[in-house]
Design a protein around this motif. Structure first.
Motif, PDB file in Angstrom:
ATOM      1  N   ASN A 213       0.871  -1.219   0.014  1.00 49.78           N
ATOM      2  CA  ASN A 213       0.018  -0.027   0.048  1.00 49.78           C
ATOM      3  C   ASN A 213       0.841   1.254   0.148  1.00 49.78           C
ATOM      4  OD1 ASN A 213      -2.304  -1.315  -0.249  1.00 49.78           O
ATOM      5  ND2 ASN A 213      -3.067  -1.117   2.063  1.00 49.78           N
ATOM      6  N   ALA A 214       2.051   1.311   0.692  1.00 47.15           N
ATOM      7  CA  ALA A 214       2.669   2.260   0.805  1.00 47.15           C
ATOM      8  C   ALA A 214       3.499   2.498  -0.715  1.00 47.15           C
ATOM      9  CB  ALA A 214       4.201   2.029   1.528  1.00 47.15           C
ATOM     10  N   PHE A 215       3.685   1.670  -1.442  1.00 52.25           N
ATOM     11  CA  PHE A 215       4.268   1.629  -2.778  1.00 52.25           C
ATOM     12  C   PHE A 215       3.284   2.532  -3.721  1.00 52.25           C
ATOM     13  CE2 PHE A 215       4.834   0.183  -7.263  1.00 52.25           C
ATOM     14  CZ  PHE A 215       6.192   0.439  -7.408  1.00 52.25           C
ATOM     15  N   PHE A 216       1.970   2.030  -3.722  1.00 52.13           N
ATOM     16  CA  PHE A 216       1.089   2.599  -4.776  1.00 52.13           C
ATOM     17  C   PHE A 216       0.725   3.985  -4.322  1.00 52.13           C
ATOM     18  CE2 PHE A 216       0.654  -2.007  -5.624  1.00 52.13           C
ATOM     19  CZ  PHE A 216       0.883  -1.713  -7.023  1.00 52.13           C
ATOM     20  N   SER A 217       0.650   4.194  -2.992  1.00 58.35           N
ATOM     21  CA  SER A 217       0.340   5.424  -2.593  1.00 58.35           C
ATOM     22  C   SER A 217       1.423   6.594  -2.794  1.00 58.35           C
ATOM     23  CB  SER A 217       0.348   5.672  -1.025  1.00 58.35           C
ATOM     24  OG  SER A 217      -0.631   4.541  -0.378  1.00 58.35           O
ATOM     25  N   MET A 218       2.836   5.801  -2.938  1.00 65.18           N
ATOM     26  CA  MET A 218       3.808   6.751  -3.233  1.00 65.18           C
ATOM     27  C   MET A 218       3.782   6.894  -4.965  1.00 65.18           C
ATOM     28  SD  MET A 218       7.993   5.550  -3.666  1.00 65.18           S
ATOM     29  CE  MET A 218       7.408   4.357  -4.752  1.00 65.18           C
ATOM     30  N   LEU A 219       3.357   6.401  -5.642  1.00 64.26           N
ATOM     31  CA  LEU A 219       3.204   6.561  -7.142  1.00 64.26           C
ATOM     32  C   LEU A 219       2.183   7.633  -7.477  1.00 64.26           C
ATOM     33  CD1 LEU A 219       3.039   3.024  -8.679  1.00 64.26           C
ATOM     34  CD2 LEU A 219       5.063   4.370  -8.623  1.00 64.26           C
ATOM     35  N   ILE A 220       0.964   7.576  -6.453  1.00 62.85           N
ATOM     36  CA  ILE A 220      -0.042   8.694  -6.651  1.00 62.85           C
ATOM     37  C   ILE A 220       0.896  10.176  -6.065  1.00 62.85           C
ATOM     38  CG2 ILE A 220      -2.221   9.665  -5.844  1.00 62.85           C
ATOM     39  CD1 ILE A 220      -2.849   6.535  -5.451  1.00 62.85           C
ATOM     40  N   SER A 221       1.480  10.087  -5.040  1.00 64.11           N
ATOM     41  CA  SER A 221       1.905  11.370  -4.828  1.00 64.11           C
ATOM     42  C   SER A 221       3.161  11.840  -5.573  1.00 64.11           C
ATOM     43  CB  SER A 221       2.479  11.301  -3.036  1.00 64.11           C
ATOM     44  OG  SER A 221       1.488  11.357  -2.366  1.00 64.11           O
ATOM     45  N   PHE A 222       4.024  10.767  -6.076  1.00 60.62           N
ATOM     46  CA  PHE A 222       5.067  11.215  -7.121  1.00 60.62           C
ATOM     47  C   PHE A 222       4.268  11.943  -8.256  1.00 60.62           C
ATOM     48  CE2 PHE A 222       6.708  10.301 -11.398  1.00 60.62           C
ATOM     49  CZ  PHE A 222       7.871  10.683 -11.182  1.00 60.62           C
ATOM     50  N   SER A 223       3.173  11.366  -8.734  1.00 62.64           N
ATOM     51  CA  SER A 223       2.332  12.119  -9.748  1.00 62.64           C
ATOM     52  C   SER A 223       1.932  13.362  -9.391  1.00 62.64           C
ATOM     53  CB  SER A 223       1.181  11.151 -10.230  1.00 62.64           C
ATOM     54  OG  SER A 223       1.494   9.854 -10.477  1.00 62.64           O
ATOM     55  N   LEU A 268      -0.196   6.514 -11.661  1.00 61.25           N
ATOM     56  CA  LEU A 268       0.657   7.448 -12.134  1.00 61.25           C
ATOM     57  C   LEU A 268      -0.296   8.553 -12.995  1.00 61.25           C
ATOM     58  CD1 LEU A 268       3.764   5.291 -13.480  1.00 61.25           C
ATOM     59  CD2 LEU A 268       3.796   7.146 -11.676  1.00 61.25           C
ATOM     60  N   LEU A 269      -1.124   9.034 -12.220  1.00 61.14           N
ATOM     61  CA  LEU A 269      -1.969   9.952 -12.701  1.00 61.14           C
ATOM     62  C   LEU A 269      -2.135  11.213 -11.589  1.00 61.14           C
ATOM     63  CD1 LEU A 269      -4.823   7.838 -13.891  1.00 61.14           C
ATOM     64  CD2 LEU A 269      -3.330   9.330 -15.496  1.00 61.14           C
ATOM     65  N   PRO A 270      -2.236  12.274 -12.059  1.00 56.33           N
ATOM     66  CA  PRO A 270      -2.309  13.400 -11.024  1.00 56.33           C
ATOM     67  C   PRO A 270      -3.806  13.540 -10.612  1.00 56.33           C
ATOM     68  CG  PRO A 270      -1.963  14.455 -13.296  1.00 56.33           C
ATOM     69  CD  PRO A 270      -1.625  12.861 -13.137  1.00 56.33           C
ATOM     70  N   GLY A 271      -4.059  14.061  -9.492  1.00 56.49           N
ATOM     71  CA  GLY A 271      -5.443  14.275  -8.961  1.00 56.49           C
ATOM     72  C   GLY A 271      -5.480  15.040  -7.736  1.00 56.49           C
ATOM     73  N   CYS A 272      -6.547  14.859  -7.061  1.00 58.95           N
ATOM     74  CA  CYS A 272      -6.818  15.420  -5.821  1.00 58.95           C
ATOM     75  C   CYS A 272      -6.520  14.630  -4.771  1.00 58.95           C
ATOM     76  CB  CYS A 272      -8.244  16.034  -5.852  1.00 58.95           C
ATOM     77  SG  CYS A 272      -9.426  15.081  -6.669  1.00 58.95           S
TER      78      CYS A 272
END
Length: 448
Positions: A213-223, A268-272
């Motif tokens: 879960n930390a990895f996929f959260s990281m991808l979102i925050s990276f984006s 890997l998508l930006p958002g809110c």
């Protein structure tokens, strides 16, 4: 196999219903009689795509039996899954009390029934060392080791895709204390021959779930951090930047000259920002656990800091577009943290609503799932509308937070028909920008 499930919540029912649909006899134990009665009447206590159809089938076949009698569950089963909540405490550590209460309950009844070789499988999310520091000592205080086996079998279910994820797993993790426990859990999942079965110790199994879960959260925050930079420079489209990144051969591979894009592309998508019951809670929990070990965690700290600021950046964009938010009619589209669920926990839209209220805006919201039952879904700080059209009526600005398919057909004509002076912020980059006038459509991750 005859199996028990303790906890008729999201994880417990998804696990129990899916396993019973595959031929296992499942007894679901819970303390809430109303919830058990609803199950007997084939009514789910939450919405999850495709799960209702399986519940109908399994209740009718009597492969799924709800009960509030723990003796009945233990007598009639060879082992059970513990699927109770581990909510956050005020300091972001997890509250193990429901898990420990379940362990104590099982152990006491195993002792009374003099049952041997009963396998306890923990599916709840627990931080590393919980098994060895808390769970095993409690079991060993009541039982001798011949009475029970124990393993961690963490779940990797995405809300809105839980049935598909359960039925088509990429991996099954089993962290066991002995061979008997491991083999018992492997037998339950032996029909999932396409999945990799990873057998390990309990501590590693505990950590695998948090790392996931930390990895996929990281991808979102990276984006979103890339979006933060792009938004300060006119003309950079973050979606195109990240699309180019995904095309890199180290991410998108080729097999027989066919491109194979990985599932992580959707993260890997930006958002809110991300929300829900897992990502925010789990990242904060592992951060708190690391702090107890005096471990510095700058990367994971940044993941949460970036995520926490996204709703405020959306509201700042709204402020810039309207100059003042005071008494402005703001339409929020989507309240659930993602589509195909009714879960609003840690949803970015609610943080944005709080900030909009602080600026004295008038907020009207529409959500395709929650708006089906307005009498049940009452909110104090905004008006929940029954239709998309009524939420747009006399609106000054629309902010889209959730990628519901119901919003795909939005266009300039619809906005013109209902709104005062059409403006739209696409918080997910989800809509077709060509359907709107250039001065009306604004998306996260792109500054005109």
């Amino acid at each position: 196999m005859n199996l028990g499930v303790i906890g008729a919540g999201y994880v417990g029912l998804t696990t129990g219903i899916c396993l019973s649909s595959l031929g296992h006899k499942i007894t679901v134990y819970d303390l809430v009689d109303e919830k058990l009665k609803s199950l007997s009447e084939k009514k789910l206590p939450f919405y999850e795509k495709d799960l209702q159809e399986l519940l109908d089938k399994t209740i009718s076949s009597q492969n799924l039996i709800p009960t509030s009698n723990i003796d009945e569950m233990i007598k009639n089963t060879q082992g059970c899954f513990i699927c109770v909540g581990t909510p956050s405490k005020q300091n972001n550590s997890i509250d193990l009390s429901q898990v420990l209460n379940s362990i104590k309950l099982i152990a006491e009844h195993l002792k009374q029934l003099q049952k041997k070789d009963y396998i306890i499988m923990i599916r709840s999310t627990i931080v590393p060392s919980s098994t060895n520091s808390h769970i095993l000592p409690m079991l060993d205080k009541i039982l001798d080791r011949s009475s029970y086996g124990l393993c961690l079998v963490p779940e990797f279910l995405r809300e809105g895709e839980a049935v598909s994820d359960f039925m088509n797993p990429d991996k099954i993790v089993i962290g066991s204390i002995n061979e008997n426990s491991k083999n018992f859990a492997k037998k339950i999942f032996e029909s999932f021959d396409q999945a990799t079965i990873l057998t390990t110790n309990p501590e590693t199994a505990e950590m695998i779930k948090y790392a996931n879960n930390a990895f996929f959260s990281m991808l979102i925050s990276f984006s979103n951090e890339i979006a933060n930079i792009a938004e300060k420079t006119t003309g950079i489209d973050t979606f195109e930047v990240l699309q180019a990144l995904v095309e890199d051969k180290r991410i998108t591979t080729k097999i027989n000259n066919q491109k194979i894009k990985p599932g992580l592309e959707s993260y890997l998508l930006p958002g809110c920002g991300f929300g829900g019951s897992c990502f925010p809670k789990d990242v904060r929990a592992i951060l708190q656990y690391a702090a107890t070990k005096n471990i510095n965690t700058p990367l994971l700290n940044a993941v949460m800091e970036i995520n926490d600021e996204r709703p405020s950046l959306v509201v700042s964009l709204a402020q810039n577009l309207l100059t003042s938010l005071k008494n402005k009619h703001i339409t929020i589209l989507g309240l659930t943290f993602k589509p195909d669920t009714d879960d609003i926990r840690s949803s970015p839209s609610f943080e944005a609503i709080k900030l909009l209220n602080d600026r004295n805006a008038k907020i009207f919201a529409y959500d395709p799932n929650l708006s089906k039952n307005i009498s049940k879904n009452k909110f104090a700080n905004f008006t929940l509308c029954s239709t998309l059209e009524s939420s747009l009526e006399n609106s000054d600005l629309v902010i889209l937070f959730t990628k519901w398919d119901d919003f795909k057909n939005l266009n300039q004509d619809i906005l013109n028909k209902y709104m005062n002076s059409p403006l739209l912020i696409d918080g997910r980059g989800f809509l077709d920008s060509s359907k709107f006038n250039d001065n009306v459509y604004h998306k996260i991750g792109f500054t005109k």
